[in-house]
Write an enzyme that holds these catalytic residues in place. Structure first.
Site, PDB file in Angstrom:
ATOM      1  CG  HIS A 406      -1.663  -1.377   1.280  1.00 26.09           C
ATOM      2  ND1 HIS A 406      -2.750  -1.703   0.526  1.00 26.09           N
ATOM      3  CD2 HIS A 406      -1.342  -2.494   2.000  1.00 26.09           C
ATOM      4  CE1 HIS A 406      -3.092  -2.960   0.790  1.00 26.09           C
ATOM      5  NE2 HIS A 406      -2.258  -3.459   1.664  1.00 26.09           N
ATOM      6  CD  GLU A 421      -2.054  -3.665   4.986  1.00 22.99           C
ATOM      7  OE1 GLU A 421      -3.253  -3.427   4.759  1.00 22.99           O
ATOM      8  OE2 GLU A 421      -1.418  -4.566   4.421  1.00 22.99           O
ATOM      9  CG  HIS A 474       0.620  -6.714   2.565  1.00 16.49           C
ATOM     10  ND1 HIS A 474      -0.281  -5.936   1.912  1.00 16.49           N
ATOM     11  CD2 HIS A 474       1.598  -6.998   1.671  1.00 16.49           C
ATOM     12  CE1 HIS A 474       0.115  -5.756   0.655  1.00 16.49           C
ATOM     13  NE2 HIS A 474       1.264  -6.400   0.486  1.00 16.49           N
ATOM     14  CD  GLU A 537      -1.852  -9.932   5.072  1.00 25.75           C
ATOM     15  OE1 GLU A 537      -1.669  -8.923   5.795  1.00 25.75           O
ATOM     16  OE2 GLU A 537      -2.476  -9.899   3.992  1.00 25.75           O
TER      17      GLU A 537
END
Ligand SMILES: [Zn+2]
Length: 575
Positions: A406, A421, A474, A537
Site C-alpha cells: 500500500h 497498515e 502487509h 501478514e
C-alpha cells in the site's frame, strides 16, 4: 508524472442549468461515460492532475454530488453523481471544449426513472433452497460462485449473508460473517473476468464462523461493491465500463469451469497457437482441458507459458509474425513428454497482459502496443534508482526486494485506534532493509516513503533488478467487531515460494505472535514474479492483541528482526 502534465485549475457546477464548467492548465481531450448503480457521469482527463482544485461538493436534489479524484497517476476524474432514482439519457450529454483548456459538460435535466441495473443473479443460478441449512451452527453457507454479465454472484444458502467489504488497491476482501464454506468451494479459483484475476476462498475463522473471499485484481485500484440477499451476494465493479474493458472474454462464456482436472492421465492436445483480433491476443486452443501457467523468464527476457498435461498436435507451429508484429518471436516446444512450453518475446513498446483462462480448453494472452495500452507508467521513485543499482553493482551479492504494501492514498487496512497498515508495514520494511544491508544482502525497496505504487511497477522493479527473492510485507484485517482474531499469516504461490515462506513464517512466530499458518494464494505480486516470493501478514490491525503490538515500535523492531533473520537464514541455505 511527466513535466508537461496539466492540472485542473478551476471547476464549477451550475445546478439550475445542469452544467459543469472546468479549466485545465494545458490542453486535454476528455473521455466521458455514463455508469450505473448509482447513475453517474464519469469524465476522465488524461494527462491531468487534480492540482489544488476542491475535491468534491454536494449539489442538491437531482445531482447529488460532484467529485474530483485522481483516477490514476496521469488521469484526473470528475464524477457527477445523480441522486438515487434519477437518470439521464447519455445521448443528450454534450461535452464541448471552448478551447483545449476550457470545457463545458452539458447534462439534460435528470429525470426520475428506472436505472438499467442488472443486479439479478445469472439466470442459470438455481434458486436457493431454504431447506438446506448450513452446518456448524452457522447461519449461512457459501456454496459457489458464478460469473454474471456484470460481475460475480456468490451463491449462499441459509440466512442472507452479512458481508463486509475491504477495498484494497491490489485485492478486495469480502468477509461473510456467520458463514461456513461449502466443501465444494475451490479454494483458489482463476477467473480472469472484469479485471479480477482470481478468487480466493478461505474459512477465516470457525467460532463464530467467518468466510473470506479475496478478489485478486489484475489492475490495481478497481473498486467493487457487494450487496447481499437471501440467495447470495452480488459483486459489481463500481466502474463497470472499465471492468468490461478489462474483460477479454466473449460474452457467451458465462460459467466458471466448475473444476479443472489437473492430470487425469490423458493428455490434451494443443491444436492452435495463433494471433487474433488484430494481433491483440495470442490464443492457445486445445482439444481437452488445459490450465497454463505463466511467468517472466528474466534470463531470456521472454514470457514463458507452461502447459502441463499437454502435447503438441502434429505439424503445429507458432503464429505467423508480420514485420511490424507486436511480438518478435514465439517459440513452441514439447519440453517434456507431457509439458508444452511457449515462449513469447514481445517487441519493444509491446506489453503483455495476464494470461486469461477463457474456458477449460482455451487461454489467451492479451497483447498491448504501448500507444493504446491502459497501463501504468513506471514510477519515478527512489526504488527505481535502487533497481539500476541492483543490476549494475550486485557483484555476486544476493538481491532481495522488500515490498511494503500500500502507501499514499491507499492506506491498506485501518484498524484499532485508526492505525493504518501502510504506516506499520513501512516501518517494519525499512528496518528489515537496513538489517539485511548490514549482512551484505542487497535490498531493492518498492517504496521507502509514503507513496502510492501500483502493483505492476512493484513486480517490474523486482524483474529489472533480477532479484533473487521477493518479500511483500502487509498487515491483516477483519471486522473491528472481531478483536479476538489475531496472528501472522504467510502467503506463497510457487513451490519455491513455499520454502521461503516456511523459513520466514517460523522466524516471525518467534516474536510471540499467534500462528495463523502458511497459505497459498494467487496474489498479484506472488503470481507475476519469477523469483521465490512471499507475502507476509504481520498481524491483524483489527485484533485486540495484534493492534497493540503493531502500534508498539519495540514490537515492530522485533518483527523486522524476525523477518530479516528468516530471509538471511534462507539466503545462507540457498545461495
Ligand atoms: Zn495489505
Amino acid at each position: 508524472m511527466p513535466a508537461d502534465a496539466g492540472q485542473i485549475q478551476s471547476w464549477s457546477y451550475d445546478s439550475r442549468a445542469n452544467r459543469l464548467v472546468f479549466s485545465t492548465s494545458s490542453g486535454v481531450q476528455p473521455r466521458a461515460q455514463l455508469i450505473f448503480n448509482p447513475t453517474r457521469l464519469v469524465i476522465d482527463l488524461p494527462g491531468t492532475t487534480l492540482g489544488s482544485a476542491a475535491s468534491s461538493r454536494m449539489i442538491g436534489t437531482e445531482v447529488a454530488e460532484v467529485r474530483l479524484g485522481q483516477f490514476n497517476s496521469q488521469t484526473a476524474r470528475i464524477v457527477i453523481e445523480l441522486s438515487p432514482g434519477y437518470v439521464i439519457d447519455p445521448q443528450q450529454v454534450v461535452v464541448q471544449g471552448e478551447t483545449p483548456t476550457q470545457w463545458t459538460v452539458q447534462l439534460p435535466t435528470p429525470e426520475r426513472g428506472e436505472t438499467p441495473t442488472a443486479i439479478a443473479p445469472s439466470p442459470s443460478a438455481p434458486p436457493a433452497s431454504a431447506a438446506t441449512l448450513p452446518v456448524n451452527g452457522a447461519g449461512t453457507r457459501l456454496e459457489n460462485v458464478r460469473v454474471t454479465p456484470d460481475g460475480f454472484f456468490i451463491r449462499t444458502t441459509g440466512e442472507a449473508a452479512s458481508v463486509d467489504v475491504d477495498q484494497g488497491s491490489q485485492a478486495i476482501t469480502v468477509d461473510f460473517s456467520n458463514t461456513v464454506l461449502s466443501s465444494q468451494v475451490i479454494a483458489d479459483l482463476p477467473v480472469n473476468r472484469y479485471g479480477v484475476g482470481s478468487l480466493t476462498f478461505s474459512q477465516l475463522d470457525t467460532s463464530p464462523p467467518t468466510a473470506r473471499v479475496i478478489m485478486n485484481l489484475n489492475q490495481s485500484g478497481m473498486e467493487w461493491q457487494a450487496s447481499a440477499s437471501s440467495g447470495g451476494v452480488v459483486l459489481l465493479p463500481r466502474n463497470r465500463a472499465l471492468a468490461q474493458e478489462l474483460d477479454q472474454l466473449p460474452s457467451d462464456l458465462s460459467e466458471v469451469p466448475a473444476q479443472v482436472s489437473p492430470s487425469s492421465g490423458s493428455l490434451s492436445t494443443i491444436q492452435a497457437i495463433a494471433l487474433q483480433d488484430g494481433e491483440t491476443q495470442l490464443l492457445i486452443r486445445a482439444d481437452g482441458p488445459i490450465r497454463p501457467t505463466s511467468q517472466w523468464d528474466a534470463a531470456s527476457g521472454s514470457y514463458q507459458i507452461t502447459v502441463a498435461g499437454a502435447q503438441l498436435a502434429e505439424r503445429i507451429s507458432g503464429p505467423q509474425l508480420s514485420a511490424n508484429s507486436p511480438l518478435v518471436r514465439v517459440r513452441v516446444r514439447q519440453a517434456t513428454a507431457d509439458t508444452v512450453v511457449i515462449q513469447v518475446e514481445p517487441a519493444p513498446g509491446t506489453q503483455l497482459g495476464n494470461l486469461n483462462q477463457l474456458s477449460s480448453q482455451l487461454a489467451a494472452l492479451p497483447i498491448n502496443r504501448s500507444d493504446q495500452a491502459i497501463s501504468v507508467p513506471p514510477p519515478n521513485t527512489p526504488g527505481s534508482s535502487g533497481t539500476a543499482l541492483g543490476v549494475q553493482n550486485r557483484e555476486g551479492r544476493v538481491v532481495v526486494v522488500i515490498d511494503p504494501g500500500h502507501g499514499g492514498r491507499d492506506p491498506g487496512a485501518v484498524g484499532r485506534g485508526g492505525i493504518q497498515e501502510k504506516d506499520i508495514v513501512l516501518s517494519i520494511s525499512n528496518q528489515v532493509a537496513s538489517l539485511l544491508e548490514q549482512q551484505g544482502i542487497m535490498v531493492v525497496m518498492t517504496r521507502r516513503d509514503d507513496r502510492e505504487v501500483d502493483l505492476q511497477p512493484r513486480v517490474s522493479m523486482a524483474e529489472q533488478a533480477n532479484a533473487d527473492l521477493f518479500v511483500s510485507i502487509h498487515a491483516n484485517a477483519i471486522s473491528l467487531s472481531r478483536p479476538e482474531v489475531n496472528g501472522a499469516e504467510t502467503y506463497y504461490y510457487s513451490d519455491a515460494g513455499l520454502r521461503l515462506a516456511r523459513v520466514i513464517h517460523d522466524s516471525m512466530l518467534g516474536t510471540g505472535i499467534r500462528d495463523r499458518g502458511i497459505r497459498q494464494a494467487r496474489f498479484y505480486v506472488l503470481v507475476n514474479t519469477s523469483m521465490p516470493a512471499v507475502l507476509l501478514e504481520t498481524g491483524f490491525v483489527t485484533g485486540e492483541e495484534d493492534a497493540r503490538l503493531l502500534a508498539d515500535p519495540a514490537f515492530r523492531t522485533r518483527m523486522a528482526e524476525a523477518i530479516a533473520n528468516g530471509i538471511a537464514q534462507y539466503v545462507r541455505q540457498n545461495f
